[in-house]
Design an enzyme around this catalytic site. Structure first.
Site, PDB file in Angstrom:
ATOM      1  N   ASP A  65       0.833  -1.198   0.000  1.00  0.00           N
ATOM      2  CA  ASP A  65       0.000   0.000   0.000  1.00  0.00           C
ATOM      3  C   ASP A  65       0.871   1.253   0.000  1.00  0.00           C
ATOM      4  O   ASP A  65       2.039   1.204  -0.385  1.00  0.00           O
ATOM      5  CB  ASP A  65      -0.941  -0.025   1.216  1.00  0.00           C
ATOM      6  CG  ASP A  65      -2.306   0.566   0.904  1.00  0.00           C
ATOM      7  OD1 ASP A  65      -2.360   1.774   0.668  1.00  0.00           O
ATOM      8  OD2 ASP A  65      -3.300  -0.194   0.882  1.00  0.00           O
ATOM      9  N   HIS A 292      -3.997   5.858   3.527  1.00  0.00           N
ATOM     10  CA  HIS A 292      -4.694   4.738   2.898  1.00  0.00           C
ATOM     11  C   HIS A 292      -4.266   3.401   3.501  1.00  0.00           C
ATOM     12  O   HIS A 292      -5.097   2.579   3.901  1.00  0.00           O
ATOM     13  CB  HIS A 292      -4.410   4.770   1.399  1.00  0.00           C
ATOM     14  CG  HIS A 292      -5.238   3.831   0.590  1.00  0.00           C
ATOM     15  ND1 HIS A 292      -4.829   2.556   0.283  1.00  0.00           N
ATOM     16  CD2 HIS A 292      -6.448   3.981   0.005  1.00  0.00           C
ATOM     17  CE1 HIS A 292      -5.746   1.956  -0.456  1.00  0.00           C
ATOM     18  NE2 HIS A 292      -6.742   2.802  -0.638  1.00  0.00           N
ATOM     19  N   SER A 465     -11.118  -0.509  -1.831  1.00  0.00           N
ATOM     20  CA  SER A 465      -9.917  -0.657  -1.000  1.00  0.00           C
ATOM     21  C   SER A 465     -10.262  -1.016   0.427  1.00  0.00           C
ATOM     22  O   SER A 465      -9.434  -1.578   1.141  1.00  0.00           O
ATOM     23  CB  SER A 465      -9.109   0.647  -0.989  1.00  0.00           C
ATOM     24  OG  SER A 465      -8.313   0.767  -2.116  1.00  0.00           O
TER      25      SER A 465
END
Length: 561
Positions: A65, A292, A465
């Site tokens: 990621d 994220h 996601s």
């Protein structure tokens, strides 16, 4: 790029309404049970009740990621630590080629500690890679040598997609105006409220002392609601997202005439087209923008027994952090090497919440996926957020291993589900990509509450996601409590749990449209994953003794829901 960073593109296309449910009641809805809690979650409490007398084994899960905040209160105790490496001594103690890789590795940096944050999209990189060779030459494909035909076909496709239209220009102008307006209101409100950070919920309760403050309050709330931002989203986050989106769009619109800066060449300085040049990067797995990856990691495995923040899906997991996803499109080489690093260092499940439309070095990624398959490692991938049919539109990485002329049997592609009580009332997230051949299952991906950068910070995000790590968590649970099962059997159990929820009489809105369609037209299994069913199915399986036999068509099982 990460498939589910809160992209402004789909915020502009749909306004979120929360049907009267308080924000607090939506925290962890994705873990709940339909029968007991009236939310289409994964029945996690019931799963742990089923497992309460069973032994578990620690499972290493890799998260590829943007980076992870290793100091977060809910994550610091569940992070993998390389047992063969002595922290901070500047020596490659375990001789794997990566110095001081304590938590994992950062493929977006250099030995001096500098990090790549931003990258152009793959489409732009490809356009300028072949522009001098093909642009304006009036070439006929049949006249090209066979070695150049594939490159010319790819470049021709990219060239068509480089064209911008009036709608895109209008969208950018809208965002620019909204950003300038919000910045003005934000400055006034911070001065008025005497605080730098606030949410729309905070602002709703605040009573300004003068007319300028009241006008700023009304303008700010109206603008953020129109853009689709949630009430608990901070002013700093909203402005950051809008600024990033405007910057990316401006770069994209000018990129046909002006090649974007080669940030990789400036910072990483590897021999990019040589897959064997692989020992680049540094040990900074947090990087400059870990939002994220931090959110994804919390969904999988935030510590469950500490009375803090949130509970992750899996309870006996160590997260290996691999930074390979910049702001912009990821590079195939980094993805391939990240997968191999995870496999070589003991990961049993790999979460990949990212994707893009072009993959020029797909062969490298295919080889890495195949390598993971040979080592019995399961890959879980987010399907993407363009409301697109992936049976008709390319999205990478995927299970189609062109280099081996086969489909990967260790790869799960995950679309996003929602709940009628959340957002716009859809069961399938409006932004989710879909496809009966190339999306395997659905999992909760709307209004998901998880960890954010900052030692004590949490918040909601949405996207496939967020759906992918829900499935990764279930896979880790299965591998923890039933460690003898193969990656293919884990995939089977998860997919069968979703198939059990299929009801051909149920119709849902197809993502991006107002068209009703049966749920089994959205993904191969036609359903949403359920942890309890997946574990119950796993409990019936025996370890493989012979080569895996492809499964029969999905069977309708009795659901605990």
């Amino acid at each position: 790029m990460p498939n589910c960073r809160p992209f402004i593109l789909f915020l502009l296309l749909s306004t979120t309404v929360f049907s009267g449910y308080a924000q607090s009641s939506l925290k962890g809805w994705h873990l709940k049970d339909l029968k007991k809690d009236s939310f289409n979650g994964i029945s996690l409490s019931e799963t742990y009740e089923f497992l309460k007398d069973k032994k578990s084994y620690t499972v290493i899960v890799a998260v590829i990621d943007s980076g992870v905040d290793t100091t977060h209160e809910d994550l610091k105790n569940i992070l993998w630590r390389n047992p063969g490496e002595i922290p901070g001594n500047g020596i490659d103690d375990d001789k794997n080629g990566y110095i001081d890789d304590i938590y994992g590795w950062n493929f977006l940096g250099n030995r001096n500690g500098e990090n790549l944050r931003k990258a152009s999209d793959e489409k732009t990189r490809l356009y300028h890679r072949y522009k001098a060779l093909f642009a304006g030459k009036g070439l006929q494909e049949d006249s090209l040598p066979s070695t150049e035909k594939a490159s010319y076909q790819l470049w021709s496709k990219v060239e068509r997609e480089m064209q911008t239209n009036a709608e895109e220009h209008a969208e950018l102008m809208f965002v620019d105006v909204a950003l300038k307006t919000l910045k003005k209101y934000d400055k006034l409100l911070r001065e008025e409220m005497k605080r730098d950070t606030f949410t729309s919920e905070d602002l709703e309760k605040y009573q300004p002392a003068n007319s300028a403050g009241r006008q700023a309050k009304l303008g700010y709330l109206t603008s953020t609601k129109m853009l689709g931002f949630d009430g608990d989203e901070s002013n700093t986050s909203i402005l950051s997202q809008l600024t990033e989106y405007a910057s990316v769009r401006k770069d994209a619109m000018s990129s046909k005439d002006i090649a974007p800066p080669n940030y990789r060449e400036t910072i990483i300085k590897d021999d990019y087209y040589n897959i064997n040049d692989k020992y680049y990067g540094n040990a900074d797995v947090m990087g400059p923008n870990p939002m994220h990856g931090t959110h994804v990691t919390g969904i999988i495995a935030a510590q469950r027994d500490n009375d803090l923040g949130i509970d992750g899906v899996a309870d006996n997991v160590k997260i290996m952090t691999i930074r390979a996803i910049p702001d912009g499109d990821e590079y195939d080489k980094d993805v391939a090497l990240a997968i191999k690093y995870a496999v070589d260092n003991g990961a049993r499940v790999i979460n990949m919440s990212f994707g893009k439309a072009f993959s020029p070095e797909k062969k490298w990624v295919d080889e890495a996926v195949q390598y993971a398959s040979q080592k019995d490692v399961l890959l879980v991938h987010a399907a993407g957020n363009e409301s697109a049919n992936l049976d008709e539109k390319d999205n990478y990485p995927n299970a189609n291993l062109e280099a081996f002329q086969k489909r990967a049997d260790n790869f799960i592609n995950v679309g996003a589900s929602s709940d009628p009580r959340i957002g716009d009332g859809r069961l399938v997230a409006d932004f989710s990509n879909f496809g009966t051949k190339n999306v395997d299952v659905l999992a909760p991906g709307v209004k998901i509450y998880s960890t954010l950068p900052g030692k004590h910070d949490y918040g909601f995000l949405k996207g496939t996601s967020m759906a992918s790590p829900v499935v990764t968590g279930i896979a880790a649970l299965i591998r923890s409590y039933y460690p003898a099962l193969s990656a293919r059997q884990v995939k089977y159990a998860i997919e069968q749990s979703a198939a059990a929820c299929t009801d051909t009489t149920i119709k849902v809105l197809k993502p991006g449209t107002k068209e009703l369609t049966p749920l089994n037209n959205i993904c191969e299994t036609g359903g949403v994953v359920n942890a309890l069913l997946a574990i119950q199915i796993a409990a019936t399986l025996h370890p493989e003794e012979k080569p895996f036999v492809p499964r029969e068509p999905f069977k309708k099982l009795k659901s605990s829901k």
